[in-house]
Design an enzyme around this catalytic site. Structure first.
Site, mmCIF file in Angstrom:
data_model
loop_
_atom_site.group_PDB
_atom_site.id
_atom_site.type_symbol
_atom_site.label_atom_id
_atom_site.label_comp_id
_atom_site.label_asym_id
_atom_site.label_seq_id
_atom_site.Cartn_x
_atom_site.Cartn_y
_atom_site.Cartn_z
ATOM 1 C CE1 TYR A 141 -3.218 -2.820 0.091
ATOM 2 C CE2 TYR A 141 -3.882 -2.130 2.282
ATOM 3 C CZ TYR A 141 -4.042 -2.956 1.179
ATOM 4 O OH TYR A 141 -5.030 -3.899 1.183
ATOM 5 C CE LYS A 189 0.542 -17.759 -2.183
ATOM 6 N NZ LYS A 189 -0.339 -18.935 -1.989
ATOM 7 C CG ASP A 221 -3.133 -20.032 -0.152
ATOM 8 O OD1 ASP A 221 -2.340 -19.983 0.812
ATOM 9 O OD2 ASP A 221 -2.838 -20.565 -1.237
#
Length: 368
Positions: A141, A189, A221
């Site tokens: 971001y 991840k 996930d």
């Protein structure tokens, strides 16, 4: 204990729910012989209307001197036509930056009388008590460069973290877990992203300083799936900015009651900004039916996170649980065979269910 608290009611229902939170804090001050001094300042649309800025300098200066900040809500259709850098939401982003708030804490706790409204089966979510700790100032971001490349018909966003940024959020997770059930789930991840591999390495290194806290790693996930299939397995979840944004919003629906969820943004010295997850709800502003419990729980989080007042925070949360078990709820909630009440009456009920200390004296200033 004497604490200076800046209150930023903001827009929409903000003033109504802020008044409720302050009343509860005044009752806590009376019961525990504390002194809370409240200073109201402008932010968001209300600040635009009066000072032509979503974050006036007076607000910034007051917040920097405070021990903690309570925020109601910002935004509304009235200001939707303004340019992006002048919208009410810029006030919220701005005050987080000005105060150096790097960690967002989002508790997800089930209240048994409301579980029937959860999209999950009650037996899956009953007893769940999760704290998601999201890194707030780095990652995708905020990384640079961030731009479009017209000549290549392409776009670039940069995921950038320093070791220090990762270390401080991981430390916050372990320190917080020590006050809870002593378990941290780190979400990344690492099978794809180099930033996640560095994140995982730092978690492993930091864990050596917290031998009484167990830690496990989950790919994002898998974490998203397990939040739905077995939310009770989690205690503290810590993750980077974008993953935390997504997972905290997913988790917010588990209890079936968005109006019940508080949020905290904090820094290393304990100073923080506390706000409910819900928005300003301008369509019901002034009707006396807004749910004050998310705001009251945010005040409870302030007592716990910024002031170290564990017993006082427990008193508020227990009072809310008792009030719901008695069947009282605002119109946004549903309790089987319950009684619908307005904002002020709900606040009265919560205060009435606080444990009292008759020997203590009230040392708190008035707030209207």
């Amino acid at each position: 204990m004497n604490k200076q608290i800046v209150v930023l009611p903001g827009d929409g229902i903000g003033k109504e729910i802020m008044k409720s939170a302050v009343r509860v804090l005044q009752a806590i001050a009376e019961n525990f012989n504390h002194q809370f001094t409240f200073s109201e300042q402008l932010i968001g649309g209300a600040a635009i209307d009066q000072d032509q800025s979503p974050l006036p300098q007076a607000t910034i200066q007051a917040c920097k001197k405070a021990d903690a900040v309570l925020l109601g809500a910002v935004g509304g259709e009235k200001w939707d036509s303004l340019p992006g850098d002048q919208r009410p939401e810029k006030g919220l982003l701005g005050i987080r930056k000005e105060l150096g708030l790097f960690a967002n804490l989002r508790p997800i706790k089930a209240f048994s009388p409301l579980l029937h409204a959860s999209p999950l089966k009650e037996e899956l979510v009953n007893g769940s008590d999760i704290l998601i700790i999201r890194e707030l100032t780095g990652g995708l971001y905020f990384g640079e460069p961030k731009k479009r490349i017209p000549e290549e018909n392409a776009v670039v966003d940069t995921l950038y973290y320093t070791q220090e940024e990762i270390e401080r959020i991981i430390d916050k997770a372990f320190q917080t877990a020590k006050t809870r059930r002593k378990h941290v789930t780190s979400v990344d991840k690492a099978n794809v992203l180099e930033s996640s591999r560095m994140w995982r390495e730092i978690v492993e290194e930091k864990s050596k300083a917290y031998p009484d806290v167990t830690v496990n790693h989950l790919l994002v996930d898998a974490a998203a799936m397990k939040l739905i299939t077995n939310p009770k397995q989690f205690d503290v979840i810590v993750t980077e900015n974008m993953f935390g944004d997504i997972l905290s919003d997913e988790a917010s629906v588990l209890t079936g009651s968005l109006g019940m969820l508080p949020s905290a943004s904090v820094r290393t010295d304990g100073v923080g900004l506390y706000e409910p997850v819900h928005g300003s709800a301008p369509d019901i502003a002034g009707k006396g039916i807004a749910n004050p419990l998310g705001m009251i729980l945010s005040a409870s989080s302030m007592l716990r996170q910024s002031f170290g007042m564990e017993q006082e925070a427990d008193e508020i949360e227990n009072a809310i649980q008792t009030t719901l078990e008695q069947g009282y709820h605002t119109p946004d909630l549903t309790i089987k065979n319950g009684t619908v009440v307005g904002t002020e009456e709900m606040t009265d009920l919560v205060i009435g269910n606080l444990a009292t200390n008759e020997a203590s004296k009230c040392i708190c200033n008035s707030y209207a």
